[in-house]
Motif scaffolding. Structure first.
Motif, PDB file in Angstrom:
ATOM      1  N   SER A  48       0.833  -1.287  -0.155  1.00 28.00           N
ATOM      2  CA  SER A  48      -0.054   0.026  -0.194  1.00 28.00           C
ATOM      3  C   SER A  48       0.903   1.259   0.027  1.00 28.00           C
ATOM      4  CB  SER A  48      -1.084  -0.078   1.029  1.00 28.00           C
ATOM      5  OG  SER A  48      -0.137  -0.146   2.297  1.00 28.00           O
ATOM      6  N   LEU A  49       2.100   1.092   0.695  1.00 25.14           N
ATOM      7  CA  LEU A  49       2.977   2.410   0.582  1.00 25.14           C
ATOM      8  C   LEU A  49       3.459   2.686  -0.769  1.00 25.14           C
ATOM      9  CD1 LEU A  49       4.889   1.967   4.097  1.00 25.14           C
ATOM     10  CD2 LEU A  49       3.223   3.724   3.483  1.00 25.14           C
ATOM     11  N   ILE A  50       3.852   1.439  -1.425  1.00 26.36           N
ATOM     12  CA  ILE A  50       4.415   1.485  -2.935  1.00 26.36           C
ATOM     13  C   ILE A  50       3.246   2.210  -3.656  1.00 26.36           C
ATOM     14  CG2 ILE A  50       5.080   0.174  -4.850  1.00 26.36           C
ATOM     15  CD1 ILE A  50       6.392  -1.659  -2.957  1.00 26.36           C
ATOM     16  N   GLU A  51       1.831   1.850  -3.424  1.00 23.83           N
ATOM     17  CA  GLU A  51       0.987   2.286  -4.575  1.00 23.83           C
ATOM     18  C   GLU A  51       0.775   3.630  -4.153  1.00 23.83           C
ATOM     19  OE1 GLU A  51      -2.147  -0.315  -3.436  1.00 23.83           O
ATOM     20  OE2 GLU A  51      -1.619  -1.762  -4.888  1.00 23.83           O
ATOM     21  N   ALA A  52       0.765   4.182  -2.978  1.00 25.24           N
ATOM     22  CA  ALA A  52       0.839   5.685  -2.659  1.00 25.24           C
ATOM     23  C   ALA A  52       1.775   6.512  -2.941  1.00 25.24           C
ATOM     24  CB  ALA A  52       0.475   5.688  -1.106  1.00 25.24           C
ATOM     25  N   HIS A  53       3.169   6.029  -3.294  1.00 23.88           N
ATOM     26  CA  HIS A  53       4.333   6.633  -3.706  1.00 23.88           C
ATOM     27  C   HIS A  53       3.954   7.392  -4.938  1.00 23.88           C
ATOM     28  CE1 HIS A  53       8.500   7.444  -5.001  1.00 23.88           C
ATOM     29  NE2 HIS A  53       8.698   7.028  -3.838  1.00 23.88           N
ATOM     30  N   ASN A  62      -4.644  -0.500 -11.404  1.00 20.78           N
ATOM     31  CA  ASN A  62      -4.341  -1.718 -11.964  1.00 20.78           C
ATOM     32  C   ASN A  62      -2.904  -2.039 -11.879  1.00 20.78           C
ATOM     33  OD1 ASN A  62      -6.888  -2.202 -12.593  1.00 20.78           O
ATOM     34  ND2 ASN A  62      -6.788  -1.628 -14.536  1.00 20.78           N
ATOM     35  N   ILE A  63      -2.384  -2.124 -10.674  1.00 24.27           N
ATOM     36  CA  ILE A  63      -0.788  -2.396 -10.439  1.00 24.27           C
ATOM     37  C   ILE A  63      -0.660  -3.773  -9.892  1.00 24.27           C
ATOM     38  CG2 ILE A  63       1.105  -1.583  -9.144  1.00 24.27           C
ATOM     39  CD1 ILE A  63      -0.155   1.017  -8.988  1.00 24.27           C
ATOM     40  N   THR A  64       0.378  -4.406 -10.330  1.00 28.13           N
ATOM     41  CA  THR A  64       0.716  -5.637  -9.935  1.00 28.13           C
ATOM     42  C   THR A  64       2.346  -5.719  -9.490  1.00 28.13           C
ATOM     43  OG1 THR A  64       1.521  -6.512 -12.214  1.00 28.13           O
ATOM     44  CG2 THR A  64      -0.765  -7.224 -11.527  1.00 28.13           C
ATOM     45  N   MET A  65       2.446  -6.164  -8.298  1.00 27.62           N
ATOM     46  CA  MET A  65       3.793  -6.103  -7.827  1.00 27.62           C
ATOM     47  C   MET A  65       4.312  -7.617  -7.668  1.00 27.62           C
ATOM     48  SD  MET A  65       3.689  -3.217  -5.166  1.00 27.62           S
ATOM     49  CE  MET A  65       1.950  -2.672  -4.872  1.00 27.62           C
ATOM     50  N   THR A  66       5.538  -7.870  -8.004  1.00 28.44           N
ATOM     51  CA  THR A  66       6.184  -8.990  -7.663  1.00 28.44           C
ATOM     52  C   THR A  66       7.498  -8.881  -7.268  1.00 28.44           C
ATOM     53  OG1 THR A  66       4.944  -9.922  -9.781  1.00 28.44           O
ATOM     54  CG2 THR A  66       6.869 -11.403  -8.982  1.00 28.44           C
ATOM     55  N   PRO A  67       7.865  -9.211  -5.820  1.00 30.43           N
ATOM     56  CA  PRO A  67       8.787  -9.058  -5.189  1.00 30.43           C
ATOM     57  C   PRO A  67       9.792 -10.270  -5.628  1.00 30.43           C
ATOM     58  CG  PRO A  67       7.433 -10.097  -3.617  1.00 30.43           C
ATOM     59  CD  PRO A  67       6.500  -9.712  -4.938  1.00 30.43           C
ATOM     60  N   LYS A  68      10.988  -9.885  -5.583  1.00 29.59           N
ATOM     61  CA  LYS A  68      12.127 -10.764  -5.984  1.00 29.59           C
ATOM     62  C   LYS A  68      12.902 -11.363  -4.704  1.00 29.59           C
ATOM     63  CE  LYS A  68      11.053 -10.066 -10.215  1.00 29.59           C
ATOM     64  NZ  LYS A  68      10.385 -11.255 -11.040  1.00 29.59           N
ATOM     65  N   LEU A  69      13.482 -12.525  -4.766  1.00 28.68           N
ATOM     66  CA  LEU A  69      14.417 -13.016  -3.800  1.00 28.68           C
ATOM     67  C   LEU A  69      15.546 -12.326  -3.880  1.00 28.68           C
ATOM     68  CD1 LEU A  69      14.865 -14.995  -1.372  1.00 28.68           C
ATOM     69  CD2 LEU A  69      15.564 -16.586  -3.389  1.00 28.68           C
ATOM     70  N   TRP A  70      16.250 -12.155  -4.869  1.00 29.21           N
ATOM     71  CA  TRP A  70      17.643 -11.361  -5.009  1.00 29.21           C
ATOM     72  C   TRP A  70      17.343  -9.845  -4.703  1.00 29.21           C
ATOM     73  CZ3 TRP A  70      20.400 -15.309  -4.616  1.00 29.21           C
ATOM     74  CH2 TRP A  70      20.154 -16.377  -5.205  1.00 29.21           C
ATOM     75  N   GLY A 107       8.895   2.138  16.065  1.00 28.51           N
ATOM     76  CA  GLY A 107       7.909   2.797  17.007  1.00 28.51           C
ATOM     77  C   GLY A 107       6.622   2.294  16.488  1.00 28.51           C
ATOM     78  N   GLY A 108       6.533   1.106  15.508  1.00 24.42           N
ATOM     79  CA  GLY A 108       5.134   0.521  15.138  1.00 24.42           C
ATOM     80  C   GLY A 108       4.752   1.006  13.976  1.00 24.42           C
ATOM     81  N   ALA A 109       5.091   2.313  13.218  1.00 24.78           N
ATOM     82  CA  ALA A 109       4.800   2.624  12.011  1.00 24.78           C
ATOM     83  C   ALA A 109       5.963   2.272  10.865  1.00 24.78           C
ATOM     84  CB  ALA A 109       4.716   4.245  11.969  1.00 24.78           C
ATOM     85  N   LEU A 110       5.145   1.804   9.703  1.00 19.95           N
ATOM     86  CA  LEU A 110       6.139   1.396   8.676  1.00 19.95           C
ATOM     87  C   LEU A 110       5.882   2.512   7.714  1.00 19.95           C
ATOM     88  CD1 LEU A 110       7.657  -0.927   7.312  1.00 19.95           C
ATOM     89  CD2 LEU A 110       5.844  -1.464   5.795  1.00 19.95           C
ATOM     90  N   ARG A 111       7.373   2.851   7.361  1.00 20.74           N
ATOM     91  CA  ARG A 111       7.453   4.029   6.324  1.00 20.74           C
ATOM     92  C   ARG A 111       8.473   3.593   5.086  1.00 20.74           C
ATOM     93  NH1 ARG A 111      11.689   7.940   6.380  1.00 20.74           N
ATOM     94  NH2 ARG A 111      13.345   7.314   8.152  1.00 20.74           N
ATOM     95  N   LEU A 112       7.863   4.031   4.023  1.00 19.50           N
ATOM     96  CA  LEU A 112       8.673   3.890   2.623  1.00 19.50           C
ATOM     97  C   LEU A 112       9.931   4.898   2.713  1.00 19.50           C
ATOM     98  CD1 LEU A 112       7.707   2.998  -0.693  1.00 19.50           C
ATOM     99  CD2 LEU A 112       9.303   4.766  -0.709  1.00 19.50           C
ATOM    100  N   VAL A 113      11.277   4.473   2.666  1.00 23.08           N
ATOM    101  CA  VAL A 113      12.263   5.243   2.829  1.00 23.08           C
ATOM    102  C   VAL A 113      12.813   5.870   1.525  1.00 23.08           C
ATOM    103  CG1 VAL A 113      14.716   5.352   3.619  1.00 23.08           C
ATOM    104  CG2 VAL A 113      13.032   4.017   4.956  1.00 23.08           C
ATOM    105  N   ARG A 114      12.836   4.672   0.492  1.00 21.27           N
ATOM    106  CA  ARG A 114      13.479   4.973  -0.855  1.00 21.27           C
ATOM    107  C   ARG A 114      12.810   4.048  -1.825  1.00 21.27           C
ATOM    108  NH1 ARG A 114      18.563   4.290   0.824  1.00 21.27           N
ATOM    109  NH2 ARG A 114      18.460   6.352   1.759  1.00 21.27           N
ATOM    110  N   MET A 115      12.779   4.414  -2.985  1.00 17.49           N
ATOM    111  CA  MET A 115      12.114   3.582  -3.958  1.00 17.49           C
ATOM    112  C   MET A 115      12.791   4.234  -5.345  1.00 17.49           C
ATOM    113  SD  MET A 115       8.131   3.029  -5.123  1.00 17.49           S
ATOM    114  CE  MET A 115       7.775   2.142  -6.727  1.00 17.49           C
ATOM    115  N   THR A 116      13.794   3.400  -5.706  1.00 21.35           N
ATOM    116  CA  THR A 116      14.853   3.895  -6.723  1.00 21.35           C
ATOM    117  C   THR A 116      14.516   2.803  -7.943  1.00 21.35           C
ATOM    118  OG1 THR A 116      16.589   2.555  -5.789  1.00 21.35           O
ATOM    119  CG2 THR A 116      16.518   4.998  -5.372  1.00 21.35           C
ATOM    120  N   PRO A 117      14.708   3.340  -9.266  1.00 23.78           N
ATOM    121  CA  PRO A 117      14.429   2.174 -10.291  1.00 23.78           C
ATOM    122  C   PRO A 117      15.869   1.409 -10.317  1.00 23.78           C
ATOM    123  CG  PRO A 117      14.198   4.425 -11.305  1.00 23.78           C
ATOM    124  CD  PRO A 117      14.633   4.725  -9.589  1.00 23.78           C
ATOM    125  N   ASP A 118      15.776   0.123 -10.593  1.00 24.61           N
ATOM    126  CA  ASP A 118      16.747  -0.843 -10.582  1.00 24.61           C
ATOM    127  C   ASP A 118      17.270  -0.782 -11.972  1.00 24.61           C
ATOM    128  OD1 ASP A 118      17.989  -2.072  -8.501  1.00 24.61           O
ATOM    129  OD2 ASP A 118      16.902  -4.018  -8.924  1.00 24.61           O
TER     130      ASP A 118
END
Length: 118
Positions: A48-53, A62-70, A107-118
């Motif tokens: 949800s934080l990524i979608e709100a970025h 219509n966003i699909t997210m696929t996390p990678k192991l590496w 302190g309980g709140a998750l925040r998105l620190v950085r989102m950079t293109p790979d």
């Protein structure tokens, strides 16, 4: 009569087996942590934080997210958590893009620190 062990080859073999066992244990721990992360509420919050970025704001819902192991990393200390994950994001039917996303929880709140293109 004294018995002498061949310590050179035996200790080398034992060292290699021990190193291999530790390496396998670390790899399984890393993969287990990744699987646990994907099934946790933290990943739901992270999505949800990524979608709100702001980089995702211009797109439709219509966003699909696929996390990678590496590229997955997780560090913690007390109530502090730091998570890094590579995510492949596809908007609608367009071409997807890879991002490296870093989260922190303090302190309980998750925040998105950085989102950079790979």
């Amino acid at each position: 009569m004294k018995h002498y062990r061949k310590s050179g080859a035996f200790s080398l073999r034992r060292g290699l087996v021990f190193s291999l066992a530790i390496s396998v244990l670390l790899i399984f721990t890393w993969i287990g942590g990744y699987i646990y992360f994907l099934n946790s509420s933290t990943w739901s919050e992270g999505k949800s934080l990524i979608e709100a970025h702001q980089a995702m704001q211009a797109s439709s819902q219509n966003i699909t997210m696929t996390p990678k192991l590496w590229g997955f990393s997780y560090r913690f200390s007390g109530d502090y958590e730091s998570i890094g994950v590579n995510v492949y994001i596809k908007k609608d039917a367009s071409i997807g893009h890879a991002y490296h996303v870093e989260f922190e929880r303090s302190g309980g709140a998750l925040r998105l620190v950085r989102m950079t293109p790979d």
